[in-house]
Each structure stands twice: as C-alpha cells, then as structure tokens.
Design an enzyme around this catalytic site. Structure first.
Site, mmCIF file in Angstrom:
data_model
loop_
_atom_site.group_PDB
_atom_site.id
_atom_site.type_symbol
_atom_site.label_atom_id
_atom_site.label_comp_id
_atom_site.label_asym_id
_atom_site.label_seq_id
_atom_site.Cartn_x
_atom_site.Cartn_y
_atom_site.Cartn_z
ATOM 1 N N ASP A 167 39.969 37.739 40.576
ATOM 2 C CA ASP A 167 39.512 37.491 41.713
ATOM 3 C C ASP A 167 39.663 38.888 42.379
ATOM 4 O OD1 ASP A 167 38.718 36.247 44.318
ATOM 5 O OD2 ASP A 167 41.023 35.680 44.769
ATOM 6 N N LEU A 168 38.897 39.783 41.848
ATOM 7 C CA LEU A 168 38.888 41.295 42.157
ATOM 8 C C LEU A 168 37.946 41.558 43.148
ATOM 9 C CD1 LEU A 168 40.917 43.424 41.793
ATOM 10 C CD2 LEU A 168 39.227 44.436 40.046
#
Length: 261
Positions: A167-168
């Site tokens: 979830d960068l």
C-alpha cells in the site's frame, strides 16, 4: 502512558502520540477488536528485517503501539537512498505470493492465501474481490473482467515473489533522518512493480530519483512503465470501495490502458 496527545482519527481508529513511563515517545492506534492490528504488526516486523520501519512496541486485537518517527522534509539524497532500500526489500523475496497473516488495506480485508502464480493471485485475491464490493455498473464490471482475463499475457516476464509493502502511496513513507521509513503496510509476497505503481499513483517527492536509484540497484524488466496501470487497478478499486464514484473515471482509464497493452 505518562501522557497522551490526540492526533485525530483514521478509518475509525483513534490516533495518539504518547510518552511511556520510561520516556520513550510512541504512536498509538486503537479501535474495535479486529485482526487488523496484529496483521499490521506482522507486516512491519517482516519488512523491518530489510528496511526502516517503526518498532512494534505493543500489539493486541484492539491496539497497536509503535515507536515515534520524527519527520523532516524529503531530499533528493533521501529519495535515492529510499530507492536503493526499496530495491533491496523487494529482492529479499517471499516464500510465495500472499502471506501467512490476514491481509488488510486500510480497514478492508484482503485474502492472503498463498499462490505460485502472480497474475492468478492478483486477479483472484486483489482485483475481483474489490470489483464485487465496488457497486459498479454492469458495463464497468464487464470491462474490468475483460482486463482481468488478459492479466496472464500482459503481466510481463514471470518474476519470483517480492517482499512488498503493498500500500505504498506517498503518505505511507515518512521521511526521517535522510531516509524513507515505511508505515501502514499491507505487506505480502507480491510483484515488485506494484509498490512502484503505488508510488506513482498519487505522486511522491523526487519520484524520478527514487526510480533511478532503484533501477541502478535492481533493474526492472523491459516494459515496466507500460504495466503501471495494471498494478494500479487494485488500489483504484480500493478507493472506489472506500470513497465512492469520484475514483471511477481514474479506474476506467487504467482499465482501458490495460486492455490496450
């Protein structure tokens, strides 16, 4: 805790800055009983074997306490260091696609059951479950399903499972002491291009420096830029589920670009 300061809320969780009796400054996240906090802690510990993350000080089903991270403004040098660190993280690998802990992105559950094939994993564990939750018109669903059917032919050369954050987006990178520190992971064995596509989705400071340093450390497969929309399908679907139709146009644009590959 000796003292606490309220930092507001996120996804229904209460956020606090606190000072422990021994003087350590911490960040605390509390909420209803859920496996989300233990999942996050497992992911942080796994990523932390390779890259900078906050220390997990305490975790339970309704509470997560982490070491506090003092932040500063990002710099070109910090971005380059982060690109190299991210490449090393991905290269550390994973036993399979998926993870041995329950998956979450924000407060939404994700299936982390192991798989040996990334296109099949991405379709069955990441894209299609969120299509079913997004309440999209039937014509949109049909387009997405057409794109899903092409995953195997457009995913690029097979790669081993990478150790990814999952979830960068830019908000999950804290800049501290000349480096990027990762928070709020949806960590699992995945495709390394997924993290890079997330960084590009909502913008990251010095993104070109991050990508350039990454490429120097571990080159990406030919055609990776064209595959960015493929890896953005999942986060865009997540945003449709969480925030509604304002992300529909961006999702459909990404779908169209996948169908054009």
């Amino acid at each position: 805790m000796r003292s606490t300061e309220d930092l507001g809320a996120s996804h229904g969780w209460r956020l606090q800055r606190g000072v422990l009796d021994d003087g350590r400054v911490v960040f605390a996240k509390t909420g209803t009983v859920s496996p989300v906090f233990t999942s996050e802690a497992e992911g942080l510990r796994w990523l932390g074997e390779v890259i900078a993350v906050p220390e997990v000080i305490e975790v339970s089903r309704d509470r997560l306490v982490l070491s506090w991270v003092d932040t500063s403004s990002p710099t070109a040098a910090a971005a380059e260091r982060f690109g190299r660190d991210l490449a090393r993280l991905h290269r550390a690998g994973a036993p399979a696609f998926g993870a041995p802990w329950p998956g979450f992105i924000a407060d939404l559950p994700m299936d982390n059951a192991r798989a040996d094939d990334w296109p099949a994993f991405y379709a069955a564990r990441r894209v299609l479950p969120f299509v079913r939750q997004a309440r999209l018109p039937a014509r949109d669903v049909a387009l997405i399903e057409r794109a899903v059917a092409r995953f195997g032919e457009v995913a690029g050369p097979p790669e081993p499972p990478a150790r990814i954050h999952g979830d960068l987006w830019n908000g999950n990178v804290l800049w501290s002491d000349g480096r990027g520190v990762l928070i709020d992971p949806a960590a699992h064995g995945g495709h390394r291009e997924t993290d890079l596509a997330m960084l590009a989705l909502f913008g990251a400071p010095y993104l070109d420096r991050i990508l350039g340093a990454y490429q120097e450390e571990t080159p990406l497969a030919d055609g990776w830029r064209g595959r960015v929309p493929l890896h953005q399908l999942h986060p865009l679907l997540v945003h449709v589920v969480l925030f509604g139709g304002s992300y529909r146009d961006s999702l459909l644009e990404a779908v169209a670009r996948v169908l054009a590959l």
